[in-house]
Design a protein around this motif. Structure first.
Motif, mmCIF file in Angstrom:
data_model
loop_
_atom_site.group_PDB
_atom_site.id
_atom_site.type_symbol
_atom_site.label_atom_id
_atom_site.label_comp_id
_atom_site.label_asym_id
_atom_site.label_seq_id
_atom_site.Cartn_x
_atom_site.Cartn_y
_atom_site.Cartn_z
ATOM 1 N N GLU D 82 0.831 -1.204 0.000
ATOM 2 C CA GLU D 82 0.000 0.000 0.000
ATOM 3 C C GLU D 82 0.870 1.262 0.000
ATOM 4 O O GLU D 82 0.605 2.213 -0.746
ATOM 5 C CB GLU D 82 -0.889 -0.029 1.251
ATOM 6 C CG GLU D 82 -1.921 1.069 1.336
ATOM 7 C CD GLU D 82 -2.591 1.085 2.710
ATOM 8 O OE1 GLU D 82 -3.821 1.065 2.767
ATOM 9 O OE2 GLU D 82 -1.869 1.138 3.747
ATOM 10 N N ALA D 83 1.931 1.248 0.823
ATOM 11 C CA ALA D 83 2.837 2.405 0.883
ATOM 12 C C ALA D 83 3.551 2.579 -0.461
ATOM 13 O O ALA D 83 3.692 3.693 -0.966
ATOM 14 C CB ALA D 83 3.851 2.231 2.012
ATOM 15 N N SER D 84 3.980 1.461 -1.060
ATOM 16 C CA SER D 84 4.679 1.528 -2.352
ATOM 17 C C SER D 84 3.767 2.099 -3.437
ATOM 18 O O SER D 84 4.209 2.884 -4.279
ATOM 19 C CB SER D 84 5.163 0.140 -2.775
ATOM 20 O OG SER D 84 6.057 -0.368 -1.795
ATOM 21 N N ASP D 85 2.505 1.698 -3.408
ATOM 22 C CA ASP D 85 1.553 2.233 -4.390
ATOM 23 C C ASP D 85 1.363 3.737 -4.197
ATOM 24 O O ASP D 85 1.260 4.485 -5.177
ATOM 25 C CB ASP D 85 0.202 1.507 -4.273
ATOM 26 C CG ASP D 85 0.286 0.066 -4.759
ATOM 27 O OD1 ASP D 85 1.304 -0.294 -5.396
ATOM 28 O OD2 ASP D 85 -0.652 -0.710 -4.496
ATOM 29 N N ALA D 86 1.328 4.168 -2.933
ATOM 30 C CA ALA D 86 1.179 5.605 -2.662
ATOM 31 C C ALA D 86 2.411 6.371 -3.155
ATOM 32 O O ALA D 86 2.289 7.470 -3.711
ATOM 33 C CB ALA D 86 0.966 5.842 -1.164
ATOM 34 N N ILE D 87 3.604 5.772 -2.963
ATOM 35 C CA ILE D 87 4.832 6.412 -3.453
ATOM 36 C C ILE D 87 4.789 6.531 -4.976
ATOM 37 O O ILE D 87 5.135 7.573 -5.540
ATOM 38 C CB ILE D 87 6.081 5.612 -2.995
ATOM 39 C CG1 ILE D 87 6.205 5.658 -1.462
ATOM 40 C CG2 ILE D 87 7.353 6.147 -3.637
ATOM 41 C CD1 ILE D 87 7.188 4.647 -0.879
#
Lengths: 93, 93, 93, 93
Positions: D82-87
């Motif tokens: 989820e964090a990687s997608d936000a980045i």
């Protein structure tokens, strides 16, 4: 091509919408909403600012830079340099 | 203003340097170097590509778009639109 | 989850493809191809570098940062700071 | 490390400042100020949004993602994804 009044109105509308997105972000922070949801909203506001700047830039190339080119001389080169510098700032922001 | 041969030579040199950076990245991956060091090198290569594209764009505005503007007509508007679309792709890449 | 060897192989393949794109750019410059076509190819290479860095970063968060978090202590915080700084460089490149 | 209340206050202050920049842009458009000056201000607002998102992301990695990692299981992997997608959204916005 749309006239100056139409473009000015569109730009004002776009900016009011972006202001609304920033206020939405303030509410999200105030309500302790989930970080990822806030980040998604920040990406949306950034994209909206990007689109705004790209349409502003297209207008600038089509009018100010084109007029300077038609007049010629050092002013024409200066306008291209100035626009290029603005593009560089945009790309890196 | 530097002539076409000079600019072409500079562009070739820049791209060879970027190719060197990409090969450097391949070596880093092959030698299992630390991810953060690889990422730093990717950022450097991306910045070099950005600078290359910005100088290419400035040349394009100063020559191709300016010439089309002087000729006038629908071709002039088409060139500004084409350049604006390229700027948008650049900003979003 | 794919193993280290698979990921390493994928990364090597991606970088060889990007190297091919940079060589393609050199050919385009050498053959005096149209600026806008070169710029389109630069945007493609930049996007490919972006994707590469994003997958590298995801791996880094899933492995190095997660391991440091499990060990705890100042090392854990340092790894998060280091990753955040790399993300900042990426975003601004 | 600063506590939640301090961070929340800082985030609110940053967003109010960005809102002020957007209102400044509205005034500039309304007063027909020079395009390049407006573009410079857009770049400043975009940079401020970037910085805001980067500090939000660092907080998220240091707290939400770290906590999920310590709990372990599929939730931990999901948080990294989820964090990687936000980045990725951030980098491309």
């Amino acid at each position: 091509m749309p006239g100056h009044a139409t473009i000015k109105h569109d730009n004002a509308v776009r900016l009011r919408r972006i202001e609304g997105q920033i206020r939405g972000l303030q509410r999200m922070v105030d309500e302790d909403q989930y970080c990822i949801d806030i980040l998604t909203q920040v990406s949306a506001a950034t994209s909206a600012l990007r689109s705004f700047s790209l349409s502003l830039l297209e207008e600038h190339l089509a009018h100010c830079v084109a007029e300077a080119t038609l007049k010629g001389g050092p002013e024409a080169k200066a306008k291209v340099k100035e626009a290029s510098d603005a593009i560089a700032r945009l790309v890196r922001s």
